[in-house]
Design a protein around this motif. Structure first.
Motif, short mmCIF file in Angstrom:
data_model
loop_
_atom_site.label_atom_id
_atom_site.label_comp_id
_atom_site.label_asym_id
_atom_site.label_seq_id
_atom_site.Cartn_x
_atom_site.Cartn_y
_atom_site.Cartn_z
N THR A 129 0.82 -1.20 0.00
CA THR A 129 0.00 0.00 0.00
C THR A 129 0.86 1.25 0.00
O THR A 129 0.41 2.33 0.35
CB THR A 129 -0.93 0.01 1.22
N SER A 130 2.10 1.08 -0.36
CA SER A 130 2.96 2.25 -0.40
C SER A 130 2.49 3.20 -1.50
O SER A 130 1.86 2.77 -2.47
CB SER A 130 4.40 1.83 -0.69
N GLN A 131 2.79 4.47 -1.31
CA GLN A 131 2.42 5.47 -2.30
C GLN A 131 3.01 5.10 -3.65
O GLN A 131 2.37 5.28 -4.70
CB GLN A 131 2.93 6.85 -1.83
N ALA A 132 4.22 4.54 -3.58
CA ALA A 132 4.89 4.17 -4.84
C ALA A 132 4.07 3.14 -5.59
O ALA A 132 3.88 3.24 -6.81
CB ALA A 132 6.28 3.62 -4.52
N TYR A 133 3.53 2.16 -4.86
CA TYR A 133 2.74 1.14 -5.55
C TYR A 133 1.44 1.72 -6.08
O TYR A 133 0.98 1.39 -7.17
CB TYR A 133 2.46 -0.06 -4.63
#
Ligand SMILES: CSC[C@@H](O)[C@@H](O)C(=O)COP(=O)(O)O
Ligand SMILES: [Zn+2]
Length: 439
Positions: free
Chosen positions: A14-18
């Motif tokens: 759920t990282s912003q990157a993902y």
């Protein structure tokens, strides 16, 4: 990193990157593209209908993949990738669209979210489409009491997962509610009760369709809509879409045997057959015109004298004579060619008949369409049929057609310009159906 390990399984990070990764962005775009296309099909007009797709990532098992979902109450064909919601597999919001200026409403995720989540959870779906396509709505209305839509022997059934051409496709129908979320339990129950189904119809509303992937969901959605459209058209033709031969809709004990029955519901919640009627002409329709011109008319012309002489004293013939007298009187007053005075009754039977025959022959020659002539001709023909001097003729496909229409509850009425009596005695077939259908 696109995914992290958890309990031995990989799940979407759920990282912003993902959330900003290519798979997520591609899915957002795919969703808006598809909605534009579905709008063109009439599936998502008037802000109705909705769609959700899982973010496909080879490295993540489907139950752990992120979910992209359309917003609520928006012009579905104008959505852009940034308008989409991204949810965790359990339905928590991970990304929401930014508010837009007036006249846009504040952003909100689709009201269908709890229903979409049921399909994801219970069927491990890769995408779910909620369509408001007119055909998916109307097909549930043909029989308001039906709990299922059933169809078989249609090539497009093969497009539905787990079904072949000869299989019967069964789609459960649930009742609509005031709010979309209130459909959730009924949808879950239908999914449970119909393990083979990949869709649930919502009466007077639309349909939820899911598939392993967006392609599968879309393909099936197209097949479902095609089948509903076909069913409605077959119904309009009086044909039963649910049977293998798609023959005429049959009625048993006043009720149809269709899985979605034809007709309307009366105050006792019983389905009444729809009122449909076919009016058949005789000459040239059930019967060759040549039979009328070459057999019936010559028979009447040649038998006027014999018929009048044989039946002179009967009330029926006296009534015919009375009509003819009135007609001839008018004709004489108007100077109609061929009209000759009819002597009074006390002039004697032979003289009266001779005058009548002269008048009738003139009327036939002039091809006059008058009641006095038609009534007499009808009586002459009836006697001819009763004495087996005349034998009726119908085209060879008439008996079967009458039988089919009758069996499917369609009222058949016969009409003829020749005479009432000309057709009810044409053949046993016509007589039987005339009596069955009209009395
Ligand atoms: C025409 S409004 C239709 C909605 O109430 C609903 O049935 C629907 O399908 C769409 O819901 P939405 O919340 O816009 O995704
Ligand atoms: Zn809806």
């Amino acid at each position: 990193m696109a995914a992290v390990a958890l309990n031995g399984l990989k799940m979407a990070a759920t990282s912003q990157a993902y959330l900003e990764s290519t798979p997520v962005n591609d899915t957002r775009k795919l969703l808006s593209d598809l909605c534009r296309h579905f709008y063109g099909l009439g599936w998502v007009s008037g802000t109705g209908g909705s769609i959700t797709i899982k973010v496909h990532d080879e490295s993540i098992p489907k139950p752990q993949q992120l979910i992209v979902m359309s917003p609520s109450g928006v012009q579905k064909e104008r959505m852009v990738p940034e308008d989409m919601y991204v949810l965790s597999p359990s339905g928590c919001f991970l990304s929401s669209p930014s508010p837009k200026p007036y006249p846009n409403k504040p952003p909100k995720c689709s009201d269908c979210a709890p229903l979409f989540l049921k399909a994801y959870l219970m069927r491990n779906a890769g995408a779910v489409i909620h369509s408001h396509g007119m055909e998916s709505c109307i097909v549930t209305m043909i029989d308001p009491l039906s709990k299922e839509f059933r169809i078989t022997h249609m090539e497009m059934i093969k497009g539905i997962q787990g079904h072949g051409y000869y299989d019967e496709l069964v789609v459960p129908i649930i009742e609509n509610t005031a709010y979309e979320r209130e459909l959730t339990d009924a949808l879950a129950e239908a999914i449970e009760a119909y393990p083979k189904t990949t869709a649930v119809l919502v009466r007077n509303h639309g349909i939820y369709i899911w598939g392993d992937s967006w392609i599968h969901a879309k393909t099936q959605a197209e097949c479902y809509h095609y089948l509903f459209d076909a069913a409605i058209k077959l119904y309009q033709l009086g044909l039963d879409w649910s049977t293998p031969d798609h023959g005429p809709i049959k009625k048993y004990g006043g009720k149809t045997n269709m899985s979605v029955k034809a007709g309307t519901v009366n105050s006792n919640h019983e389905t009444e057959p729809s009122r449909r009627c076919i009016v058949l002409d005789i000459e040239g329709t059930t019967t060759p015109i040549s039979f009328v011109t070459d057999v019936l008319f010559p028979f009447a012309r040649n038998n006027v004298s014999r018929h009048l002489a044989a039946t002179y004293e009967t009330d029926e013939t006296q009534d015919d004579i009375k009509l003819l007298r009135t007609q001839v009187q008018n004709d004489l007053e108007q100077g109609i060619v061929g009209a000759v005075p009819i002597p009074p009754d006390d002039a004697g039977k032979e003289e009266v008949i001779a005058a009548l025959v002269a008048n009738v022959e003139a009327m036939i020659k002039a091809d006059r369409k008058i009641t006095a002539l038609k009534q007499l001709q009808g009586h002459i023909w009836r006697t001819g049929f009763q004495n087996n001097e005349l034998e009726g003729v119908v085209f060879e496909d008439v008996p079967e057609a009458l039988q089919k229409w009758h069996a499917s509850g369609i009222k058949v009425t016969l009409a003829s310009y020749v005479s009432f009596y000309s057709f009810i005695f044409l053949t046993d077939v016509l007589l039987t159906f005339y009596v069955v259908l009209n009395f």
